[in-house]
Design an enzyme around this catalytic site. Structure first.
Site: not given
Ligand code: PGA
Length: 247
Positions: A92, A225-226, A160, A204, A5-7, A166, A90
């Site tokens: 966010e 994500g990150g 999640e 994470s 997930n590159w956001k 994050g 998600h």
């Molecule tokens: P993260 O993000 O791996 O940076 O914790 C996961 C996500 O938001 O899908």
């Protein structure tokens, strides 16, 4: 399945470098289990870069319909561009864009109608976690969004915990495993056809902790994500998945 997930990250040049590094390091036998969700603006670049592989390219969100909805992308538009999956709900999106379970249910319906995969993201806040309300929260997120739908293997769940996204903090993989078992049960009882979904863990995940998660029976993959922004690390996570899940 391992999904990046590159956001709101990436640019044409960086994406190209990422592709070259990832492709040189990843075990290509496992590429059909890999999904990448770049920003909408980079969707076609990624489709073109990965066109000779089985990597799935998806989107991070979808709207419930098309037409006069400035800024949106509909499921019909995505399916015409051969989109493999959409993340839906998600944390966010729920937080910054006020998405609720009802809207998320409509998004899932729209995606499934257009024949690509929906990855429903669910998770509890730190406060809910501390109060022992995780299962209650997950159950309501699931039943309020999918109980009226006809579900099949195109629905995947991503668990999640919001406090793990994050933050560098992760729950105990044993705990995650039992939550995934619970999620599978809840989805089974919420669906007329007793459908048991694949459940990914997100929050994470990196190449140091991935193995502990993939060793667990009910953890079917990860939403990353990150750590997915670094092609070396993401390739390590995917290769670990192949080794432990014996794909
Ligand atoms: P993260 O993000 O791996 O940076 O914790 C996961 C996500 O938001 O899908």
């Amino acid at each position: 399945m391992i999904v990046a997930n590159w956001k709101a990250n990436g640019d044409t040049q960086k994406n190209y470098q990422w592709f070259k590094t990832f492709h040189s390091l990843v075990d290509t036998k496992v590429l059909s289990c890999v999904g990448i969700s770049p920003s909408h603006i980079h969707f076609h670049q990624l489709k073109t870069l990965f066109q000779k592989t089985d990597v799935m390219i998806g989107v991070q969100d979808i709207d419930i319909e098309g037409g006069a909805r400035t800024g949106s992308i509909s499921a019909s538009m995505a399916s015409h561009e051969d989109c493999s999956f959409s993340l839906v709900g998600h944390s966010e999106r729920r937080d910054f864009f006020n998405e609720d379970n009802e809207l998320i249910g409509k998004k899932i319906h729209s995606v499934l109608q257009h024949n690509f995969k929906a990855i429903l993201c669910i998770g509890e806040t730190l406060e809910e976690h501390k109060l022992g309300k995780t299962k209650e929260k997950l159950k309501s997120q699931i039943t309020d969004s999918i109980s009226k739908l006809n579900i099949d293997e195109k629905l995947i769940i991503a668990y999640e915990p919001i406090w793990a996204i994050g933050s560098g903090k992760t729950p105990d993989p044993k705990e995650v495993n039992s939550i995934h078992e619970f999620i599978k049960d809840v989805v089974q009882s919420a669906t007329a056809n007793n459908f048991e979904p694949k459940v990914l863990y997100g929050g994470s995940v990196n190449d140091h902790n991935a193995a502990e998660f993939f060793n667990k029976e009910y953890i079917d993959g990860a939403l990353v994500g990150g750590a997915s922004l670094d092609a070396d690390i993401f390739a390590n996570i995917v290769n670990t998945y192949r080794r432990l899940k014996k794909i």
